[in-house]
Motif scaffolding. Structure first.
Motif, short mmCIF file in Angstrom:
data_model
loop_
_atom_site.label_atom_id
_atom_site.label_comp_id
_atom_site.label_asym_id
_atom_site.label_seq_id
_atom_site.Cartn_x
_atom_site.Cartn_y
_atom_site.Cartn_z
N TRP A 1 3.95 -19.53 -0.89
CA TRP A 1 3.33 -18.25 -1.28
C TRP A 1 3.70 -17.90 -2.71
N ILE B 1 6.33 -21.28 4.37
CA ILE B 1 5.55 -20.07 4.09
C ILE B 1 5.93 -19.44 2.75
N CYS C 1 8.11 -6.53 2.63
CA CYS C 1 7.96 -7.94 3.02
C CYS C 1 6.93 -8.08 4.13
N ARG C 2 6.97 -7.16 5.08
CA ARG C 2 6.00 -7.20 6.18
C ARG C 2 4.58 -7.02 5.66
N LYS C 3 4.41 -6.16 4.68
CA LYS C 3 3.10 -5.91 4.08
C LYS C 3 2.48 -7.20 3.52
N TYR C 4 3.32 -8.06 2.94
CA TYR C 4 2.83 -9.30 2.35
C TYR C 4 2.91 -10.50 3.30
N GLY C 5 3.32 -10.25 4.53
CA GLY C 5 3.48 -11.36 5.48
C GLY C 5 4.65 -12.24 5.15
N LEU C 6 5.69 -11.67 4.51
CA LEU C 6 6.84 -12.46 4.06
C LEU C 6 8.16 -11.95 4.65
N GLU D 1 9.74 -3.35 5.03
CA GLU D 1 8.34 -2.95 5.12
C GLU D 1 7.50 -3.61 4.03
N PHE E 1 10.33 -20.90 7.68
CA PHE E 1 9.74 -19.81 6.90
C PHE E 1 9.93 -20.05 5.41
N SER F 1 10.89 -12.74 7.27
CA SER F 1 11.33 -13.91 8.04
C SER F 1 11.36 -13.61 9.54
N PRO F 2 10.89 -14.54 10.37
CA PRO F 2 10.94 -14.35 11.82
C PRO F 2 12.36 -14.32 12.35
#
Length: 248
Positions: free
Chosen positions: A60, A56, A163-168, A161, A52, A170-171
């Motif tokens: 980014w 990613i 980070c999730r909004k931007y697709g960032l 939230e 990640f 971490s898994p």
């Protein structure tokens, strides 16, 4: 002009800090990521998080005009493990696994490159990813260290939230609460279960090291646990057998 650096680990709080800087036009010279290496070729990060970070997140931020400074020590975890103690009762023995509660890996693999960077950028402002709901940690701030999460009222939940909004996001958060080296004794059992199930080659390296003789604390990984015992527990769990079933 004063430089502004964000201490960045790829975790939600530090990533959200960088995103808030971009959203609100805060000055941001670069993100500073210090990567502890297991050996010369293997990151100390759990593989999902390492992928990640490098595959990613860094691309980014660079695409959005944010430079990322990647720092690494010349020493790796393996250098620390095989360090031969020179003085005291354990002279001649290998350092072995970090002692729980006192991480020589942090001391030798993370602190030196960060110290050199800070000395080279004296007077810079440092953004620290302490969330608005972390009262005790926020008390440590002052001087050139500030929290954008506090400034904009972002809790740890809010940071995730964002980070999730931007697709960032971490898994790694799918199986751990906070990031860290995959070989850290403070890592939870759940994270070690994941390592053993999905990255057996790394688990087997730790298991091999657990068998090394002439170490400072033989047989120890945690205070009262080690990789061998953990593996036995996980085997029993997978077979749905308890210690009581074995009469132990």
């Amino acid at each position: 002009m004063t430089e502004h650096f964000a201490s960045w680990s790829g975790g939600a709080d530090s990533t959200a800090t960088a995103l808030l800087a971009l959203e609100h036009g805060e000055p941001l010279t670069a993100l500073v990521y210090c990567e502890v290496m297991f050996d010369a070729h293997t990151s100390g990060e759990v593989p999902e998080h390492a992928d990640f970070i490098h595959g990613i997140a860094i691309p980014w931020f660079e695409e959005h005009g944010v430079r990322v400074e990647v720092l690494r020590s010349q020493k790796t975890f393996m250098d620390v493990f095989w360090h031969q103690i020179k003085k005291g009762l354990r002279a001649g023995k290998y350092q072995g696994f970090p002692s729980p509660g006192f991480c020589k890996v942090q001391d030798r693999c993370k602190t030196p490159p960060l110290g050199r960077f800070r000395r080279a950028h004296k007077g810079a402002v440092q953004y620290i990813g302490y969330a608005a709901d972390e009262d005790e940690r926020l008390l440590r701030l002052g001087g050139q260290k500030i929290s954008l999460l506090q400034k904009y009222g972002y809790t740890q939940k809010d940071a995730r939230e964002l980070c999730r909004k931007y697709g960032l996001l971490s898994p790694a958060y799918e199986f751990c609460k906070r990031g860290g080296c995959f070989f850290c004794p403070n890592t939870s059992d759940n994270e070690f279960r994941h390592l053993r199930a999905h990255h057996r080659e790394l688990w087997d390296k730790l298991l091999e090291l657990q068998h090394v003789e002439n170490v400072a604390f033989p047989g120890r990984f945690r205070t009262d646990d080690n990789i061998i015992y953990m593996g036995s527990r996980f085997d029993l769990e997978e077979r749905q057998i308890t210690w009581e079933d074995l009469g132990l």
